[in-house]
Design a protein around this motif. Structure first.
Motif, mmCIF file in Angstrom:
data_model
loop_
_atom_site.group_PDB
_atom_site.id
_atom_site.type_symbol
_atom_site.label_atom_id
_atom_site.label_comp_id
_atom_site.label_asym_id
_atom_site.label_seq_id
_atom_site.Cartn_x
_atom_site.Cartn_y
_atom_site.Cartn_z
ATOM 1 N N GLY A 1 0.814 -1.199 0.000
ATOM 2 C CA GLY A 1 0.000 0.000 0.000
ATOM 3 C C GLY A 1 0.851 1.253 0.000
ATOM 4 O O GLY A 1 1.980 1.267 0.488
ATOM 5 N N VAL A 2 0.302 2.306 -0.558
ATOM 6 C CA VAL A 2 0.936 3.623 -0.537
ATOM 7 C C VAL A 2 -0.067 4.578 0.109
ATOM 8 O O VAL A 2 -1.192 4.732 -0.379
ATOM 9 N N LYS A 3 0.347 5.200 1.223
ATOM 10 C CA LYS A 3 -0.553 6.104 1.941
ATOM 11 C C LYS A 3 -0.412 7.523 1.402
ATOM 12 O O LYS A 3 0.698 8.030 1.246
ATOM 13 N N GLY B 1 0.750 14.718 1.403
ATOM 14 C CA GLY B 1 1.631 14.194 0.356
ATOM 15 C C GLY B 1 1.653 12.677 0.382
ATOM 16 O O GLY B 1 0.813 12.031 1.014
ATOM 17 N N VAL B 2 2.620 12.108 -0.287
ATOM 18 C CA VAL B 2 2.756 10.661 -0.413
ATOM 19 C C VAL B 2 3.783 10.164 0.594
ATOM 20 O O VAL B 2 4.908 10.675 0.651
ATOM 21 N N SER B 3 3.408 9.191 1.392
ATOM 22 C CA SER B 3 4.333 8.609 2.360
ATOM 23 C C SER B 3 5.457 7.880 1.627
ATOM 24 O O SER B 3 5.228 7.226 0.615
ATOM 25 N N ASN B 4 6.661 7.996 2.139
ATOM 26 C CA ASN B 4 7.818 7.359 1.498
ATOM 27 C C ASN B 4 7.919 5.869 1.765
ATOM 28 O O ASN B 4 8.686 5.168 1.105
ATOM 29 N N ASP B 5 7.180 5.384 2.734
ATOM 30 C CA ASP B 5 7.270 3.980 3.122
ATOM 31 C C ASP B 5 6.086 3.182 2.584
ATOM 32 O O ASP B 5 4.928 3.560 2.788
ATOM 33 N N ALA B 6 6.412 2.083 1.899
ATOM 34 C CA ALA B 6 5.357 1.197 1.405
ATOM 35 C C ALA B 6 4.762 0.422 2.570
ATOM 36 O O ALA B 6 5.457 0.074 3.524
ATOM 37 N N LEU B 7 3.458 0.164 2.526
ATOM 38 C CA LEU B 7 2.757 -0.545 3.595
ATOM 39 C C LEU B 7 2.610 -2.014 3.242
ATOM 40 O O LEU B 7 2.022 -2.356 2.211
ATOM 41 N N PRO B 8 3.135 -2.915 4.069
ATOM 42 C CA PRO B 8 2.976 -4.353 3.786
ATOM 43 C C PRO B 8 1.521 -4.791 3.964
ATOM 44 O O PRO B 8 0.683 -4.054 4.497
ATOM 45 N N ALA B 9 1.217 -6.008 3.547
ATOM 46 C CA ALA B 9 -0.156 -6.513 3.582
ATOM 47 C C ALA B 9 -0.640 -6.689 5.017
ATOM 48 O O ALA B 9 -0.074 -7.466 5.777
ATOM 49 N N MET C 1 4.005 -8.626 -15.284
ATOM 50 C CA MET C 1 4.812 -7.630 -14.568
ATOM 51 C C MET C 1 4.554 -7.677 -13.071
ATOM 52 O O MET C 1 3.622 -8.320 -12.595
ATOM 53 N N GLN C 2 5.393 -6.961 -12.341
ATOM 54 C CA GLN C 2 5.223 -6.784 -10.908
ATOM 55 C C GLN C 2 5.952 -5.511 -10.489
ATOM 56 O O GLN C 2 6.860 -5.044 -11.178
ATOM 57 N N VAL C 3 5.540 -4.966 -9.335
ATOM 58 C CA VAL C 3 6.111 -3.716 -8.833
ATOM 59 C C VAL C 3 7.089 -4.030 -7.708
ATOM 60 O O VAL C 3 6.790 -4.828 -6.812
ATOM 61 N N ASN C 4 8.240 -3.406 -7.749
ATOM 62 C CA ASN C 4 9.184 -3.497 -6.635
ATOM 63 C C ASN C 4 8.563 -2.802 -5.430
ATOM 64 O O ASN C 4 8.203 -1.634 -5.517
ATOM 65 N N PRO C 5 8.406 -3.497 -4.289
ATOM 66 C CA PRO C 5 7.725 -2.881 -3.137
ATOM 67 C C PRO C 5 8.290 -1.522 -2.743
ATOM 68 O O PRO C 5 7.541 -0.578 -2.480
ATOM 69 N N ALA C 6 9.603 -1.390 -2.727
ATOM 70 C CA ALA C 6 10.223 -0.136 -2.308
ATOM 71 C C ALA C 6 9.969 0.993 -3.300
ATOM 72 O O ALA C 6 10.070 2.169 -2.947
#
Length: 283
Positions: free
Chosen positions: A39-41, A50-58, A113-118
């Protein structure tokens, strides 16, 4: 019911209602990031908007006022751009392109395809789109542009006769190279089914294929007849050579003829003979 009991019932009822309303409020301000996604908060209010720099795990997340969470897939998935409706909707998403003469054609294409979590927060920061919006917009545009750029380098005959795999692989390299910079790994891109050519082109190619097959069959028949003729000539030459060699041998050895005549003679002399010596010389 006494006034005290009535008051207690009212208090309990109000409490339950407050809890239910609070629970509904919590549920309406929560998001579950599904397994296989990050997730991206995004905060839209306050000094920290703004957009949080840390990706949110499941897992499950509570969202404050003015906050929302966008999800991106981090496991490998395959998506299709097709003429027919699919799980993403009823829209016609086929890829259009043309050959080096401008002849138009269409095809269905799949992308894995897939997205790099970071990289997910930066991906949203760059495009401000959900992943479905990326698929329907920028990614599809890049797939179409890449296929069109490679297809216009060749003729329709090349595509029809097997060159389409070369085109899709070069297009795949273009798309993968661009999206790798954004943290999206494009691992595969393929045609789904056949390219849809104009009917006139299909008829022309089928006629050409038929003529080529007929020419190959005629060439094979000619080669067979030539081989048979060559074999007959070789056989005749061999027989003639054998006769020549035999004749020379007999001329060099006349006693052989005498021996053969004796072997074939039945012992009866001719009834009529001339002045010449009998055909069998008797010593």
């Amino acid at each position: 019911m006494t006034p005290t009991a009535l008051r207690n019932v009212l208090v309990i009822t109000v409490g339950v209602l407050v809890l239910l309303m609070g629970g509904c409020q919590v549920l309406s301000h929560s998001t579950t990031v599904e397994p296989g996604n990050v997730g991206v908060k995004i905060k839209t209010l306050g000094s920290g908007a703004g957009v949080s720099n840390d990706a949110l795990p499941a897992r499950w997340y509570f969202r404050g006022i003015g906050e929302r969470i966008v999800q991106y897939p981090v496991i490998q998935r395959t998506y299709s751009y097709t003429r027919e409706k699919d799980e993403r909707g009823n829209e016609n998403e086929e890829i259009t392109f043309s050959d080096n003469t401008g002849l138009p054609m269409t095809a269905d294409v799949s992308v894995t395809m897939q997205v790099n979590p970071a990289s997910a927060p930066n991906l949203y920061q760059t495009y401000r789109l959900t992943f479905d919006q990326l698929l329907d917009g920028p990614i599809r545009n890049d797939v179409r542009s890449a296929v069109a750029a490679e297809a216009e380098k060749v003729g329709v005959e090349t595509l029809y006769s097997g060159g389409r795999q070369m085109v899709i692989q070069k297009a795949f390299a273009r798309v993968a190279g661009k999206w790798a910079k954004h943290g999206v790994t494009v691992s595969q891109m393929d045609w789904i089914g056949s390219i849809r050519y104009p009917t006139a082109v299909i008829d022309q190619m089928q006629r050409k294929t038929q003529l080529e097959q007929e020419a190959l069959a005629a060439k094979a028949l000619e080669a067979k007849e030539t081989a048979l003729a060559n074999a007959a000539v070789a056989k005749a030459k061999g027989e003639a050579e054998a006769i020549r060699i035999k004749g020379e041998a007999l001329r060099s050895n006349p006693q052989v003829l005498q021996q053969q005549a004796i072997e074939k003679w039945d012992g009866v002399l001719p009834k009529v003979t001339g002045a010449s010596t009998p055909f069998v010389k008797i010593d």
